[in-house]
Design a protein around this motif. Sequence first.
Motif, PDB file in Angstrom:
ATOM      1  N   MET A 112       0.851  -1.189   0.000  1.00 58.25           N
ATOM      2  CA  MET A 112       0.000   0.000   0.000  1.00 58.25           C
ATOM      3  C   MET A 112       0.887   1.239   0.000  1.00 58.25           C
ATOM      4  O   MET A 112       1.727   1.419   0.879  1.00 58.25           O
ATOM      5  N   LEU A 113       0.692   2.089  -1.003  1.00 54.00           N
ATOM      6  CA  LEU A 113       1.420   3.347  -1.076  1.00 54.00           C
ATOM      7  C   LEU A 113       0.872   4.315  -0.034  1.00 54.00           C
ATOM      8  O   LEU A 113      -0.332   4.567   0.014  1.00 54.00           O
ATOM      9  N   ILE A 114       1.774   4.870   0.779  1.00 57.01           N
ATOM     10  CA  ILE A 114       1.363   5.834   1.804  1.00 57.01           C
ATOM     11  C   ILE A 114       2.207   7.092   1.654  1.00 57.01           C
ATOM     12  O   ILE A 114       3.396   7.103   2.002  1.00 57.01           O
ATOM     13  N   HIS A 115       1.609   8.141   1.109  1.00 56.57           N
ATOM     14  CA  HIS A 115       2.294   9.422   1.047  1.00 56.57           C
ATOM     15  C   HIS A 115       2.363  10.034   2.453  1.00 56.57           C
ATOM     16  O   HIS A 115       1.533   9.722   3.318  1.00 56.57           O
ATOM     17  N   PRO A 116       3.317  10.914   2.692  1.00 56.83           N
ATOM     18  CA  PRO A 116       3.431  11.529   4.031  1.00 56.83           C
ATOM     19  C   PRO A 116       2.138  12.191   4.493  1.00 56.83           C
ATOM     20  O   PRO A 116       1.803  12.143   5.683  1.00 56.83           O
ATOM     21  N   TRP A 117       1.394  12.806   3.572  1.00 54.32           N
ATOM     22  CA  TRP A 117       0.173  13.507   3.969  1.00 54.32           C
ATOM     23  C   TRP A 117      -0.997  12.565   4.235  1.00 54.32           C
ATOM     24  O   TRP A 117      -2.016  12.973   4.782  1.00 54.32           O
ATOM     25  N   ASP A 118      -0.856  11.296   3.823  1.00 58.41           N
ATOM     26  CA  ASP A 118      -1.899  10.303   4.085  1.00 58.41           C
ATOM     27  C   ASP A 118      -1.594   9.428   5.293  1.00 58.41           C
ATOM     28  O   ASP A 118      -2.456   8.657   5.735  1.00 58.41           O
ATOM     29  N   ALA A 119      -0.386   9.502   5.810  1.00 57.96           N
ATOM     30  CA  ALA A 119       0.010   8.635   6.923  1.00 57.96           C
ATOM     31  C   ALA A 119      -0.761   8.989   8.190  1.00 57.96           C
ATOM     32  O   ALA A 119      -1.211  10.130   8.374  1.00 57.96           O
ATOM     33  N   ALA A 120      -0.908   7.998   9.057  1.00 54.41           N
ATOM     34  CA  ALA A 120      -1.529   8.253  10.355  1.00 54.41           C
ATOM     35  C   ALA A 120      -0.730   9.318  11.101  1.00 54.41           C
ATOM     36  O   ALA A 120       0.505   9.312  11.074  1.00 54.41           O
ATOM     37  N   GLN A 121      -1.438  10.212  11.753  1.00 56.95           N
ATOM     38  CA  GLN A 121      -0.764  11.273  12.480  1.00 56.95           C
ATOM     39  C   GLN A 121       0.016  10.737  13.668  1.00 56.95           C
ATOM     40  O   GLN A 121       1.034  11.287  14.062  1.00 56.95           O
ATOM     41  N   ASP A 122      -0.479   9.658  14.262  1.00 60.00           N
ATOM     42  CA  ASP A 122       0.213   8.972  15.347  1.00 60.00           C
ATOM     43  C   ASP A 122      -0.459   7.612  15.538  1.00 60.00           C
ATOM     44  O   ASP A 122      -1.450   7.289  14.869  1.00 60.00           O
ATOM     45  N   ASP A 123       0.078   6.807  16.446  1.00 62.07           N
ATOM     46  CA  ASP A 123      -0.491   5.482  16.684  1.00 62.07           C
ATOM     47  C   ASP A 123      -1.910   5.553  17.228  1.00 62.07           C
ATOM     48  O   ASP A 123      -2.737   4.680  16.953  1.00 62.07           O
ATOM     49  N   ASP A 124      -2.211   6.585  17.991  1.00 59.78           N
ATOM     50  CA  ASP A 124      -3.554   6.699  18.556  1.00 59.78           C
ATOM     51  C   ASP A 124      -4.607   6.833  17.467  1.00 59.78           C
ATOM     52  O   ASP A 124      -5.727   6.346  17.623  1.00 59.78           O
ATOM     53  N   GLU A 125      -4.252   7.489  16.357  1.00 58.49           N
ATOM     54  CA  GLU A 125      -5.243   7.689  15.299  1.00 58.49           C
ATOM     55  C   GLU A 125      -5.685   6.358  14.702  1.00 58.49           C
ATOM     56  O   GLU A 125      -6.881   6.069  14.612  1.00 58.49           O
ATOM     57  N   TRP A 126      -4.730   5.536  14.297  1.00 57.53           N
ATOM     58  CA  TRP A 126      -5.140   4.271  13.668  1.00 57.53           C
ATOM     59  C   TRP A 126      -5.676   3.277  14.698  1.00 57.53           C
ATOM     60  O   TRP A 126      -6.592   2.504  14.400  1.00 57.53           O
ATOM     61  N   ARG A 127      -5.146   3.311  15.908  1.00 57.97           N
ATOM     62  CA  ARG A 127      -5.655   2.384  16.934  1.00 57.97           C
ATOM     63  C   ARG A 127      -7.107   2.698  17.295  1.00 57.97           C
ATOM     64  O   ARG A 127      -7.929   1.798  17.449  1.00 57.97           O
ATOM     65  N   SER A 128      -7.435   3.969  17.451  1.00 62.06           N
ATOM     66  CA  SER A 128      -8.806   4.322  17.806  1.00 62.06           C
ATOM     67  C   SER A 128      -9.756   3.979  16.667  1.00 62.06           C
ATOM     68  O   SER A 128     -10.907   3.577  16.905  1.00 62.06           O
ATOM     69  N   TRP A 129      -9.310   4.116  15.435  1.00 62.95           N
ATOM     70  CA  TRP A 129     -10.133   3.750  14.284  1.00 62.95           C
ATOM     71  C   TRP A 129     -10.343   2.238  14.221  1.00 62.95           C
ATOM     72  O   TRP A 129     -11.454   1.756  14.057  1.00 62.95           O
ATOM     73  N   LEU A 130      -9.267   1.471  14.405  1.00 60.29           N
ATOM     74  CA  LEU A 130      -9.357   0.017  14.306  1.00 60.29           C
ATOM     75  C   LEU A 130     -10.116  -0.572  15.492  1.00 60.29           C
ATOM     76  O   LEU A 130     -10.722  -1.650  15.366  1.00 60.29           O
ATOM     77  N   ARG A 131     -10.104   0.100  16.618  1.00 52.92           N
ATOM     78  CA  ARG A 131     -10.767  -0.411  17.819  1.00 52.92           C
ATOM     79  C   ARG A 131     -12.259  -0.654  17.595  1.00 52.92           C
ATOM     80  O   ARG A 131     -12.851  -1.514  18.247  1.00 52.92           O
ATOM     81  N   THR A 132     -12.858   0.081  16.685  1.00 49.22           N
ATOM     82  CA  THR A 132     -14.295  -0.064  16.430  1.00 49.22           C
ATOM     83  C   THR A 132     -14.585  -0.985  15.253  1.00 49.22           C
ATOM     84  O   THR A 132     -15.726  -1.051  14.792  1.00 49.22           O
ATOM     85  N   ARG A 133     -13.588  -1.707  14.776  1.00 54.53           N
ATOM     86  CA  ARG A 133     -13.762  -2.579  13.624  1.00 54.53           C
ATOM     87  C   ARG A 133     -13.197  -3.969  13.921  1.00 54.53           C
ATOM     88  O   ARG A 133     -12.122  -4.092  14.507  1.00 54.53           O
ATOM     89  N   ASP A 134     -13.930  -4.985  13.503  1.00 58.64           N
ATOM     90  CA  ASP A 134     -13.508  -6.355  13.799  1.00 58.64           C
ATOM     91  C   ASP A 134     -13.789  -7.297  12.640  1.00 58.64           C
ATOM     92  O   ASP A 134     -13.952  -8.495  12.820  1.00 58.64           O
ATOM     93  N   PHE A 135     -13.872  -6.737  11.425  1.00 55.52           N
ATOM     94  CA  PHE A 135     -14.039  -7.561  10.237  1.00 55.52           C
ATOM     95  C   PHE A 135     -13.105  -7.053   9.149  1.00 55.52           C
ATOM     96  O   PHE A 135     -12.994  -5.842   8.924  1.00 55.52           O
ATOM     97  N   GLY A 136     -12.414  -7.977   8.506  1.00 59.82           N
ATOM     98  CA  GLY A 136     -11.496  -7.593   7.439  1.00 59.82           C
ATOM     99  C   GLY A 136     -11.094  -8.808   6.630  1.00 59.82           C
ATOM    100  O   GLY A 136     -11.815  -9.809   6.578  1.00 59.82           O
ATOM    101  N   GLN A 137      -9.947  -8.721   5.990  1.00 60.00           N
ATOM    102  CA  GLN A 137      -9.422  -9.826   5.207  1.00 60.00           C
ATOM    103  C   GLN A 137      -8.043 -10.198   5.714  1.00 60.00           C
ATOM    104  O   GLN A 137      -7.242  -9.332   6.069  1.00 60.00           O
TER     105      GLN A 137
END
Length: 204
Positions: free
Chosen positions: A1-26
């Motif tokens: 997955m290409l991640i430009h600097p402006w698309d990267a998570a601002q910190d670990d809390d951002e992606w963790r809080s987003w993933l915390r509410t999700r439990d289905f994927g591949q």
Amino acid sequence: MLIHPWDAAQDDDEWRSWLRTRDFGQIAVNGVDGAAPVLVPTHFLYDGATEVVLHLARPNPIWAALEANPVAVVSVHDDYAYIPTGWRDDSPENGVPTSYYASVQLVCQAEIVDDREGKAEILRHQLAHHQPDGDYGEVAADAGPYHKRLSAIRGLRLRVVDVRAKFKYDAHRPEVHERVAAGLAARGLPGDAAALSHQLRRTS
């Protein structure tokens, strides 16, 4: 997955809080002997730090792939919206369309769980998460309504070794924010409200 600097998570809390509410994927695993990758849509349980657990049916083709190469990627995406040409440019004929989305990929080292108690433990954790009211009965290796069915599944523990997180909402293009926000708010398709929330949050 290409991640430009402006698309990267601002910190670990951002992606963790987003993933915390999700439990289905591949789950993605390399195919055996050059075969196509194995992709399995599934519910999972992430502990928020270092481990993902789940169970799958014994005949699932993922097991042979993991036995050949115990590296897996848990991929989750959501809050996506198509952004038309005219929303990012004054002229629809000249504008470049894009996709807004959030995506987290957990790169993991896999451990297959075949012992009965190990599988029962994973099942207990998953049921407690998905059915917090506790209406599923006893989960034990040698008792209760599930113990005779444990032979039909295998458990999977995935130790997280790397995280790739992306929030693609045009954070690098302030000149389009107002126009895109207005478009998302007016269109109202599934996903538009969540995409708008991310865009406003990341560009404010």
